[in-house]
Design a protein around this motif. Structure first.
Motif, PDB file in Angstrom:
ATOM      1  N   LYS A 354      39.447   6.999 -11.936  1.00 41.19           N
ATOM      2  CA  LYS A 354      40.361   7.925 -12.575  1.00 41.19           C
ATOM      3  C   LYS A 354      39.741   8.488 -13.842  1.00 41.19           C
ATOM      4  CE  LYS A 354      45.109   8.388 -14.162  1.00 41.19           C
ATOM      5  NZ  LYS A 354      46.399   7.686 -14.399  1.00 41.19           N
ATOM      6  N   VAL A 355      39.760   9.781 -13.981  1.00 40.18           N
ATOM      7  CA  VAL A 355      39.190  10.419 -15.163  1.00 40.18           C
ATOM      8  C   VAL A 355      40.151  10.223 -16.330  1.00 40.18           C
ATOM      9  CG1 VAL A 355      38.371  12.577 -16.152  1.00 40.18           C
ATOM     10  CG2 VAL A 355      38.045  12.114 -13.720  1.00 40.18           C
ATOM     11  N   PRO A 356      39.663   9.680 -17.454  1.00 39.79           N
ATOM     12  CA  PRO A 356      40.575   9.464 -18.597  1.00 39.79           C
ATOM     13  C   PRO A 356      41.056  10.785 -19.173  1.00 39.79           C
ATOM     14  CG  PRO A 356      38.304   9.060 -19.227  1.00 39.79           C
ATOM     15  CD  PRO A 356      38.305   9.231 -17.746  1.00 39.79           C
ATOM     16  N   GLU A 357      42.284  10.759 -19.687  1.00 39.21           N
ATOM     17  CA  GLU A 357      42.855  11.952 -20.267  1.00 39.21           C
ATOM     18  C   GLU A 357      42.206  12.246 -21.622  1.00 39.21           C
ATOM     19  OE1 GLU A 357      47.011  11.587 -20.574  1.00 39.21           O
ATOM     20  OE2 GLU A 357      47.363  11.474 -18.399  1.00 39.21           O
ATOM     21  N   ARG A 358      42.023  13.486 -21.897  1.00 38.51           N
ATOM     22  CA  ARG A 358      41.446  13.896 -23.171  1.00 38.51           C
ATOM     23  C   ARG A 358      42.577  14.181 -24.151  1.00 38.51           C
ATOM     24  NH1 ARG A 358      36.969  18.376 -22.443  1.00 38.51           N
ATOM     25  NH2 ARG A 358      36.707  17.780 -24.630  1.00 38.51           N
ATOM     26  N   PRO A 359      42.463  13.687 -25.393  1.00 38.47           N
ATOM     27  CA  PRO A 359      43.533  13.923 -26.374  1.00 38.47           C
ATOM     28  C   PRO A 359      43.581  15.384 -26.778  1.00 38.47           C
ATOM     29  CG  PRO A 359      41.665  12.869 -27.423  1.00 38.47           C
ATOM     30  CD  PRO A 359      41.372  12.876 -25.943  1.00 38.47           C
ATOM     31  N   LEU A 360      44.770  15.792 -27.154  1.00 34.96           N
ATOM     32  CA  LEU A 360      44.947  17.161 -27.594  1.00 34.96           C
ATOM     33  C   LEU A 360      44.261  17.410 -28.935  1.00 34.96           C
ATOM     34  CD1 LEU A 360      46.256  19.896 -27.043  1.00 34.96           C
ATOM     35  CD2 LEU A 360      48.312  19.082 -28.219  1.00 34.96           C
TER      36      LEU A 360
END
Length: 600
Positions: A354-360
């Motif tokens: 799973k690709v980690p989410e990038r912070p805004l």
């Protein structure tokens, strides 16, 4: 006459094949020799009768295996008939109606026809109407020529059209390669596409035509003079195909067995005759069968392909056949990827991570690390945040400047430069306009106005010139073209087709005799009737018998006065004014020359 009738107590009429212009073409049966024959019939009082009888007599003197010979000719019961050998097969016009021939097959077919025509010319007899309908490949794969001299007589054409035969050989090669006709004789094959008054080259009509064959067509149908006889054409085509006997044998085998086309080795030429033998399928040796129960030594980890002993089907990848005659063990050792497929299904691939989410927004830096600071303002322009390592220069404030005062005299200088540019461009525009009004041809090679800077040559004599016909062409009126009176004119005969490669003739014209060898700078020709195309040839000090081999020195077209100006100096006694396209007048193509003026 009807099917079943017997002519001359010998020939039973079987099938009426053609009925045109009062002549009938029958398939008949010879009751004496028990064979089928071809039979031409015309009424005994038909004006073509003497021509047909003489043509049959001349055709019978030619002996060649590729000729369907004349067997009999006589008059009976008010009918004149000519009997020829019967040929069974496919004519060239029907072959190319499906698709053009391959280059090798086309070159072989036309080389056979050219050799037969060369034998006839050597005997002093021309075919006269060499069209695709008169070329046949019989059921044995042999080339046969139909209607030698006879078909031209049935169409009312004069004998001795040898030059037309050579040109039509180029038309046959063009038709075999492209499915289009470009010869001088009339044919039912669709005409070749025309551009600038000439047929397109075969390579422009069909992709893949070899340059050698394209050049032969251009030399025979265009302005080239490479070939002067049918024998030279046959030799050039034989040089291209190699051994004609091999291609002939392959053609016979193709008709007998229905062999599909093969590709010539090392070329892009697909040979529809099957001249090259097809490569046989490789023999696949039957390898030893290896099963899972067979013991395998610990060191011999190489597995051989599993192939059933009675399996002769070619495989791909796993279990591929061996083409080099080696045993299965050595083949597998040379290529370890040839192995027995495993009975166990391979494990599925692991799932994607799973690709980690990038912070805004970027996270805060850890303790002890500096933050990125905004750029300095005017209040602290000299501050440097990373220690006392130097000072940043202060940003100077922008001051609005007043517009500079104009420099005295600058406007006057600009105006002078514009005026100078206009004075320079005016002469250039005048010269360009003069070239456009003169059709963009400063050399005058084909202008539509008379020349004014040269001296007319007096005493020019003119005779009609028709080497492809009866050489009459209103010869008694030829003097009207050089009598100095533009109200009188010499005119050609009327033709149902225009001149050129697609017409009955390539051209007609006048021979101009200057009295002695003189330098020619231009020739002014006044034509009547409409748009006419001209070509000027220099014939030297001898009266020409044909345009073949003559130097073309100028061309032009127009509907009033046409000036033909050679691009280089021409010295000659005889000139040929050659009309290559005629205007249509009252439903026929007819040209008229009112005045010819030669300038020295």
């Amino acid at each position: 006459m009807r099917p079943g009738d017997i002519l001359a107590s010998r020939y039973r009429l079987t099938v009426l094949l053609h009925d045109r212009n009062g002549g009938r073409f029958w398939r008949a049966h010879d009751l004496v020799l028990a064979r089928d024959v071809a039979l031409h019939l015309i009424p005994e009082d038909d004006p073509r009768g003497p021509l047909l009888e003489e043509a049959a007599r001349r055709s019978a003197t030619v002996q060649d295996p590729r000729l369907l010979r004349v067997l009999d000719s006589a008059s009976v019961d008010g009918l004149h008939y000519v009997v020829n050998e019967w040929g069974e097969g496919a004519s060239l016009n029907n072959l190319v109606a499906e698709e053009p021939l391959s280059p090798t097959r086309a070159a072989w077919l036309v080389s056979e026809v050219a050799s037969m025509i060369a034998a006839g010319h050597e005997a002093g007899v021309a075919h006269g109407r060499l069209v695709p309908e008169n070329v046949l490949i019989d059921t044995t794969g042999a080339v046969k020529v139909i209607g030698f001299a006879v078909d031209a007589a049935l169409h009312g054409l004069p004998p001795g059209r040898a030059s037309a035969d050579v040109t039509d050989l180029g038309g046959l090669l063009y038709a075999a390669l492209t499915g289009r006709w470009s010869g001088v004789s009339e044919s039912g094959v669709p005409s070749a596409p025309i551009e600038h008054g000439r047929p397109l080259r075969p390579r422009q009509v069909r992709a893949g035509v070899p340059r050698v064959l394209d050049g032969i067509c251009e030399s025979l149908l265009g302005s080239g003079t490479r070939f002067g006889s049918a024998d030279e054409v046959a030799e050039a085509l034989t040089d291209y195909i190699g051994d004609p006997a091999t291609v002939a044998a392959a053609e016979a085998d193709r008709l007998r067995t229905g062999t599909t086309p093969v590709r010539r080795t090392g070329t892009d030429d697909t040979d529809a005759t099957g001249a090259l033998a097809a490569v046989p399928a490789p023999v696949v040796p039957a390898p030893d069968v290896v099963t899972a129960a067979d013991p395998v030594a610990p060191d011999d980890t190489v597995l051989t392909p599993v192939v059933a002993a009675d399996d002769d089907v070619e495989r791909t990848q796993i279990g591929a056949p061996l083409f080099d005659g080696s045993d299965p063990e050595s083949a597998a050792m040379a290529d370890p990827d040839w192995h027995t497929p495993s009975e166990d299904a391979p494990a599925p691939p692991p799932p994607f991570e799973k690709v980690p989410e990038r912070p805004l927004f970027a996270p805060d830096p850890p303790e002890g690390r500096l933050r990125r600071l905004p750029p300095p303002t005017s209040a602290d322009a000299g501050f440097w945040p990373f220690g006392n390592t130097g000072e940043l220069p202060a940003t100077p404030a922008y001051e609005e400047q007043e517009p500079a005062e104009p420099v005295p005299g600058r406007s006057w200088l600009r105006g002078a430069l514009v005026l100078l540019a206009i004075l320079v461009l005016l002469p250039v525009a005048y010269v360009v306009a003069g070239l456009i009004q003169g059709d963009g041809d400063p050399s005058g090679s084909g202008s539509s106005g008379p020349s004014a800077s040269s001296t007319p040559i007096a005493g020019v004599m003119a005779t009609a010139f028709d080497p492809l016909g009866d050489n009459e062409e209103h010869n008694s009126d030829a003097k009207l073209a050089v009598d100095g009176n533009a109200s009188s004119a010499w005119s050609t005969s009327g033709y149902d087709q225009n001149l050129g490669p697609g017409g009955l003739k390539a051209g007609v014209g006048l021979v101009l005799d200057l009295g002695s060898s003189q330098t020619v700078s231009s020739v002014d020709v006044t034509v009547q009737g409409g748009a006419t195309s001209l070509q000027l040839f220099a014939a030297g000090d001898s009266a020409p018998g044909s345009v073949d081999g003559l130097d073309s020195v100028a061309t032009g077209d127009g509907s009033s006065t046409i000036t033909l100006t050679p691009k280089k100096s021409v010295t000659s006694r005889f000139l040929v004014l050659w009309l290559t396209s005629l205007p249509q007048v009252s439903g026929q193509f007819r040209g008229a020359v009112a005045q010819v003026e030669v300038h020295g």
